[in-house]
Design a protein around this motif. Structure first.
Motif, PDB file in Angstrom:
ATOM      1  N   TYR A 271      33.091 -20.926 -14.520  1.00  6.46           N
ATOM      2  CA  TYR A 271      34.259 -21.514 -13.893  1.00  6.46           C
ATOM      3  C   TYR A 271      34.787 -20.541 -12.843  1.00  6.46           C
ATOM      4  O   TYR A 271      34.336 -19.405 -12.740  1.00  6.46           O
ATOM      5  CB  TYR A 271      35.353 -21.803 -14.930  1.00  6.46           C
ATOM      6  CG  TYR A 271      35.824 -20.588 -15.682  1.00  6.46           C
ATOM      7  CD1 TYR A 271      36.907 -19.844 -15.228  1.00  6.46           C
ATOM      8  CD2 TYR A 271      35.161 -20.166 -16.836  1.00  6.46           C
ATOM      9  CE1 TYR A 271      37.321 -18.713 -15.907  1.00  6.46           C
ATOM     10  CE2 TYR A 271      35.571 -19.039 -17.512  1.00  6.46           C
ATOM     11  CZ  TYR A 271      36.660 -18.311 -17.052  1.00  6.46           C
ATOM     12  OH  TYR A 271      37.060 -17.197 -17.716  1.00  6.46           O
ATOM     13  N   GLY A 272      35.752 -21.001 -12.040  1.00  3.88           N
ATOM     14  CA  GLY A 272      36.415 -20.136 -11.074  1.00  3.88           C
ATOM     15  C   GLY A 272      35.869 -20.278  -9.675  1.00  3.88           C
ATOM     16  O   GLY A 272      35.050 -21.135  -9.368  1.00  3.88           O
ATOM     17  N   LYS A 273      36.307 -19.372  -8.794  1.00  3.69           N
ATOM     18  CA  LYS A 273      35.982 -19.462  -7.374  1.00  3.69           C
ATOM     19  C   LYS A 273      34.495 -19.282  -7.098  1.00  3.69           C
ATOM     20  O   LYS A 273      33.979 -19.760  -6.092  1.00  3.69           O
ATOM     21  CB  LYS A 273      36.775 -18.409  -6.597  1.00  3.69           C
ATOM     22  CG  LYS A 273      36.405 -16.961  -6.949  1.00  3.69           C
ATOM     23  CD  LYS A 273      37.200 -15.982  -6.119  1.00  3.69           C
ATOM     24  CE  LYS A 273      36.800 -14.550  -6.453  1.00  3.69           C
ATOM     25  NZ  LYS A 273      37.546 -13.562  -5.627  1.00  3.69           N
ATOM     26  N   ASP A 274      33.769 -18.564  -7.978  1.00  4.68           N
ATOM     27  CA  ASP A 274      32.362 -18.274  -7.728  1.00  4.68           C
ATOM     28  C   ASP A 274      31.454 -19.471  -7.931  1.00  4.68           C
ATOM     29  O   ASP A 274      30.254 -19.380  -7.701  1.00  4.68           O
ATOM     30  CB  ASP A 274      31.889 -17.117  -8.622  1.00  4.68           C
ATOM     31  CG  ASP A 274      32.564 -15.806  -8.254  1.00  4.68           C
ATOM     32  OD1 ASP A 274      33.147 -15.743  -7.152  1.00  4.68           O
ATOM     33  OD2 ASP A 274      32.506 -14.866  -9.060  1.00  4.68           O
ATOM     34  N   VAL A 275      31.988 -20.596  -8.364  1.00 11.79           N
ATOM     35  CA  VAL A 275      31.155 -21.782  -8.589  1.00 11.79           C
ATOM     36  C   VAL A 275      31.299 -22.797  -7.458  1.00 11.79           C
ATOM     37  O   VAL A 275      30.738 -23.880  -7.530  1.00 11.79           O
ATOM     38  CB  VAL A 275      31.472 -22.459  -9.944  1.00 11.79           C
ATOM     39  CG1 VAL A 275      31.339 -21.467 -11.077  1.00 11.79           C
ATOM     40  CG2 VAL A 275      32.867 -23.071  -9.939  1.00 11.79           C
ATOM     41  N   ARG A 276      32.028 -22.461  -6.409  1.00 12.08           N
ATOM     42  CA  ARG A 276      32.263 -23.426  -5.341  1.00 12.08           C
ATOM     43  C   ARG A 276      30.994 -23.723  -4.559  1.00 12.08           C
ATOM     44  O   ARG A 276      30.125 -22.858  -4.387  1.00 12.08           O
ATOM     45  CB  ARG A 276      33.326 -22.909  -4.370  1.00 12.08           C
ATOM     46  CG  ARG A 276      34.722 -22.840  -4.972  1.00 12.08           C
ATOM     47  CD  ARG A 276      35.786 -22.784  -3.905  1.00 12.08           C
ATOM     48  NE  ARG A 276      35.877 -24.043  -3.158  1.00 12.08           N
ATOM     49  CZ  ARG A 276      36.763 -24.261  -2.191  1.00 12.08           C
ATOM     50  NH1 ARG A 276      37.615 -23.310  -1.848  1.00 12.08           N
ATOM     51  NH2 ARG A 276      36.788 -25.423  -1.558  1.00 12.08           N
ATOM     52  N   GLY A 277      30.877 -24.953  -4.081  1.00 10.01           N
ATOM     53  CA  GLY A 277      29.760 -25.319  -3.215  1.00 10.01           C
ATOM     54  C   GLY A 277      28.413 -25.116  -3.877  1.00 10.01           C
ATOM     55  O   GLY A 277      28.146 -25.593  -4.985  1.00 10.01           O
ATOM     56  N   LEU A 278      27.553 -24.355  -3.202  1.00 14.53           N
ATOM     57  CA  LEU A 278      26.192 -24.102  -3.688  1.00 14.53           C
ATOM     58  C   LEU A 278      26.091 -22.851  -4.544  1.00 14.53           C
ATOM     59  O   LEU A 278      24.995 -22.496  -4.985  1.00 14.53           O
ATOM     60  CB  LEU A 278      25.242 -23.970  -2.488  1.00 14.53           C
ATOM     61  CG  LEU A 278      25.078 -25.212  -1.606  1.00 14.53           C
ATOM     62  CD1 LEU A 278      24.329 -24.845  -0.325  1.00 14.53           C
ATOM     63  CD2 LEU A 278      24.344 -26.320  -2.349  1.00 14.53           C
ATOM     64  N   ASN A 279      27.215 -22.193  -4.783  1.00 14.55           N
ATOM     65  CA  ASN A 279      27.152 -20.909  -5.489  1.00 14.55           C
ATOM     66  C   ASN A 279      26.614 -21.030  -6.907  1.00 14.55           C
ATOM     67  O   ASN A 279      25.935 -20.132  -7.400  1.00 14.55           O
ATOM     68  CB  ASN A 279      28.532 -20.260  -5.527  1.00 14.55           C
ATOM     69  CG  ASN A 279      28.952 -19.728  -4.172  1.00 14.55           C
ATOM     70  OD1 ASN A 279      28.131 -19.605  -3.264  1.00 14.55           O
ATOM     71  ND2 ASN A 279      30.231 -19.413  -4.022  1.00 14.55           N
ATOM     72  N   ARG A 280      26.917 -22.141  -7.577  1.00 13.67           N
ATOM     73  CA  ARG A 280      26.417 -22.313  -8.952  1.00 13.67           C
ATOM     74  C   ARG A 280      26.271 -23.803  -9.227  1.00 13.67           C
ATOM     75  O   ARG A 280      27.262 -24.537  -9.197  1.00 13.67           O
ATOM     76  CB  ARG A 280      27.360 -21.664  -9.966  1.00 13.67           C
ATOM     77  CG  ARG A 280      26.752 -21.535 -11.362  1.00 13.67           C
ATOM     78  CD  ARG A 280      27.672 -20.765 -12.280  1.00 13.67           C
ATOM     79  NE  ARG A 280      27.873 -19.405 -11.847  1.00 13.67           N
ATOM     80  CZ  ARG A 280      27.048 -18.389 -12.116  1.00 13.67           C
ATOM     81  NH1 ARG A 280      25.965 -18.610 -12.826  1.00 13.67           N
ATOM     82  NH2 ARG A 280      27.316 -17.188 -11.693  1.00 13.67           N
ATOM     83  N   LEU A 281      25.035 -24.227  -9.497  1.00 14.91           N
ATOM     84  CA  LEU A 281      24.733 -25.648  -9.678  1.00 14.91           C
ATOM     85  C   LEU A 281      24.089 -25.897 -11.032  1.00 14.91           C
ATOM     86  O   LEU A 281      23.521 -24.983 -11.650  1.00 14.91           O
ATOM     87  CB  LEU A 281      23.789 -26.137  -8.571  1.00 14.91           C
ATOM     88  CG  LEU A 281      24.270 -26.004  -7.128  1.00 14.91           C
ATOM     89  CD1 LEU A 281      23.167 -26.446  -6.164  1.00 14.91           C
ATOM     90  CD2 LEU A 281      25.542 -26.818  -6.898  1.00 14.91           C
ATOM     91  N   HIS A 282      24.126 -27.146 -11.449  1.00 12.06           N
ATOM     92  CA  HIS A 282      23.415 -27.548 -12.660  1.00 12.06           C
ATOM     93  C   HIS A 282      21.969 -27.954 -12.350  1.00 12.06           C
ATOM     94  O   HIS A 282      21.104 -27.879 -13.214  1.00 12.06           O
ATOM     95  CB  HIS A 282      24.133 -28.718 -13.335  1.00 12.06           C
ATOM     96  CG  HIS A 282      25.481 -28.352 -13.866  1.00 12.06           C
ATOM     97  ND1 HIS A 282      25.675 -27.338 -14.777  1.00 12.06           N
ATOM     98  CD2 HIS A 282      26.715 -28.859 -13.606  1.00 12.06           C
ATOM     99  CE1 HIS A 282      26.955 -27.243 -15.068  1.00 12.06           C
ATOM    100  NE2 HIS A 282      27.614 -28.152 -14.372  1.00 12.06           N
ATOM    101  N   GLN A 283      21.717 -28.428 -11.133  1.00 16.39           N
ATOM    102  CA  GLN A 283      20.363 -28.770 -10.693  1.00 16.39           C
ATOM    103  C   GLN A 283      20.134 -28.117  -9.338  1.00 16.39           C
ATOM    104  O   GLN A 283      20.954 -28.249  -8.431  1.00 16.39           O
ATOM    105  CB  GLN A 283      20.167 -30.283 -10.567  1.00 16.39           C
ATOM    106  CG  GLN A 283      18.773 -30.662 -10.048  1.00 16.39           C
ATOM    107  CD  GLN A 283      18.590 -32.159  -9.876  1.00 16.39           C
ATOM    108  OE1 GLN A 283      19.210 -32.948 -10.559  1.00 16.39           O
ATOM    109  NE2 GLN A 283      17.727 -32.544  -8.953  1.00 16.39           N
ATOM    110  N   PHE A 284      19.009 -27.419  -9.213  1.00 18.36           N
ATOM    111  CA  PHE A 284      18.694 -26.770  -7.943  1.00 18.36           C
ATOM    112  C   PHE A 284      17.183 -26.601  -7.818  1.00 18.36           C
ATOM    113  O   PHE A 284      16.445 -26.707  -8.807  1.00 18.36           O
ATOM    114  CB  PHE A 284      19.395 -25.416  -7.826  1.00 18.36           C
ATOM    115  CG  PHE A 284      19.009 -24.414  -8.893  1.00 18.36           C
ATOM    116  CD1 PHE A 284      17.993 -23.492  -8.689  1.00 18.36           C
ATOM    117  CD2 PHE A 284      19.670 -24.411 -10.112  1.00 18.36           C
ATOM    118  CE1 PHE A 284      17.650 -22.580  -9.678  1.00 18.36           C
ATOM    119  CE2 PHE A 284      19.326 -23.501 -11.116  1.00 18.36           C
ATOM    120  CZ  PHE A 284      18.316 -22.579 -10.888  1.00 18.36           C
ATOM    121  N   ASP A 285      16.741 -26.342  -6.599  1.00 25.46           N
ATOM    122  CA  ASP A 285      15.311 -26.179  -6.322  1.00 25.46           C
ATOM    123  C   ASP A 285      14.943 -24.695  -6.263  1.00 25.46           C
ATOM    124  O   ASP A 285      15.729 -23.861  -5.786  1.00 25.46           O
ATOM    125  CB  ASP A 285      14.950 -26.841  -4.991  1.00 25.46           C
ATOM    126  CG  ASP A 285      15.100 -28.351  -5.043  1.00 25.46           C
ATOM    127  OD1 ASP A 285      14.686 -28.941  -6.047  1.00 25.46           O
ATOM    128  OD2 ASP A 285      15.640 -28.939  -4.087  1.00 25.46           O
TER     129      ASP A 285
END
Length: 424
Positions: A271-285
């Motif tokens: 959680y928090g500011k570090d999860v914004r946008g593409l910083n932390r995803l549940h699905q990624f390539d």
């Protein structure tokens, strides 16, 4: 998983190195493992002695029957039956103890290499090198989550509508940039001698266990409960498991595979500011590189893999740094890990884009991935893997670092893959 023989023979070294990983209750667990194994050995010796006595009586019974002493033979038969029951009970005791030992062993992390820095948090990681020039952005420069909206290339809200947070929709040039990066990374890997494979993105529990995701990270994986299959958190899992229960030849080394897959992580607790946008995803390539190596060569290979990933970042023109992770920031199964981070100019922070790790025999012991040495003796191989590369934060840094007042410039190396040189 650590080898029981090594724990028995090197208890103090094991405890010393587990302390570097800040593993709680190490002494209690290691002592329990050794005590249980002593009990197993005692039960095995008793079972062997019982079996030997039963075999001896069987020979005596045969001799007595031949000489017509049936009554004496019947007495020994009764005693033999008792010994058989005792032997069976001791065998069951051994199996029960082995199960308890295994339950403890799978909770113990890998031993860190002696060069691993002592520390508990990311702030204790050692900066090995830094390369590239951090860009100076124009006034009014934006973070990537605003750029993606401005140019309509990634839609986070649409992803929320379709699935939930952490599942973005890539559109137009955003989708083409994703495809370009995947092909670029795969082409570079195959040029370096990696064999491209396209593995399943669902794996069984044995595969999750083999590479150490289970039982350690069960809560972080998406689980299809009806079929008892897991969505992979990384291509490392299926690619490394290709060598489960395989005996290799020394001449097979090094075995080099790469593969592109989508990756799925629950990221529970993030959680928090570090999860914004593409910083932390549940699905990624991500494109992953995996090697199965001879133990004598694995640390040289680790350095080569780390330098290879750094070379990709140089080609993309991204400022980066290399970190050697401290004991407290390493993964459960790693013996030594390098993290590579790129500079995010709009966010003014470093973003991790790759971890390159040597697992030594930790995974291969679980996998039973072995080889025959020059003397014909069976040995455990070493396994290594690395992100080469994970796309989300690469895309974030490319968008932010290359933004101008007139659009976003695509690195020259990617233009042949994208088919365009600018997003505007």
């Amino acid at each position: 998983m650590l080898q029981l023989t090594y724990i028995r023979d090197n208890k103090e070294d094991v405890l010393k190195r587990l302390a570097i990983k800040n593993f709680k209750d190490a002494e209690a667990i290691i002592n329990s493992v050794i005590d249980l194994d002593n009990s197993r050995k005692a039960a095995q010796k008793e079972a062997d002695d019982t079996k030997a006595e039963a075999n001896s009586l069987a020979r005596q019974i045969g001799d007595l029957m031949k000489s017509g002493k049936k009554e004496e033979a019947e007495v020994l038969k009764a005693k033999t039956a008792e010994l058989k029951n005792t032997e069976k009970s001791l065998d069951e005791k051994q199996k029960s103890i082995e199960t308890e030992v295994h339950k403890l062993l799978v909770t113990v992390p890998n031993l860190p290499n002696l060069s691993v820095p002592v520390g508990k948090t990311p702030e204790d990681n050692e900066v090995v090198s830094e390369d590239g020039v951090k860009p100076t952005l124009h006034a009014g420069a934006k973070p990537h989550w605003e750029l993606t909206t401005k140019y309509d290339i990634i839609d986070f809200e649409l992803g929320v509508k379709l699935t939930g947070a952490g599942f973005p929709v890539y559109k137009g040039k955003g989708a083409r940039l994703q495809r370009a990066l995947i092909n670029f990374f795969l082409d570079r890997a195959t040029t370096k001698g990696y064999n491209e494979v396209q593995p399943p993105i669902l794996v069984n529990a044995d595969s999750g266990y083999g590479t150490g995701q289970l039982p350690d990270k069960e809560g972080q994986m998406y689980h299809a409960t009806e079929d008892n299959l897991y969505l992979i958190p990384t291509a490392e899992v299926p690619i490394t498991n290709m060598y489960r229960d395989v005996i290799l030849k020394e001449s097979d080394f090094p075995i080099k595979n790469c593969g592109y897959t989508p990756c799925f992580r629950r990221e529970a607790g993030s959680y928090g500011k570090d999860v914004r946008g593409l910083n932390r995803l549940h699905q990624f390539d991500k494109v992953e590189i995996v090697q199965i190596a001879h133990p004598q060569e694995s640390y040289k290979i680790l350095e080569d893999m780390k330098d290879y990933v750094a070379g990709l970042l140089k080609e993309l023109g991204l400022p980066y740094r290399v970190l050697k992770l401290c004991g407290g920031d390493m993964s459960f199964g790693s013996a030594l890990t390098y993290d590579l981070e790129v500079w995010s100019a709009a966010q003014q922070r470093w973003l991790e884009v790759s971890s390159v790790s040597n697992f030594e025999t930790f995974q291969t012991n679980r996998l039973k991935c072995r080889y025959k040495d020059e003397k014909g003796k069976t040995q455990l191989a070493h396994s290594l893997n690395g992100s080469a590369l994970a796309l989300p934060r690469i895309v974030a840094a490319l968008l932010e670092n290359n933004q101008t007042e007139n659009g976003i410039t695509i690195p020259k190396v990617l233009v042949p893959y994208c088919g365009f040189d600018n997003i505007n």
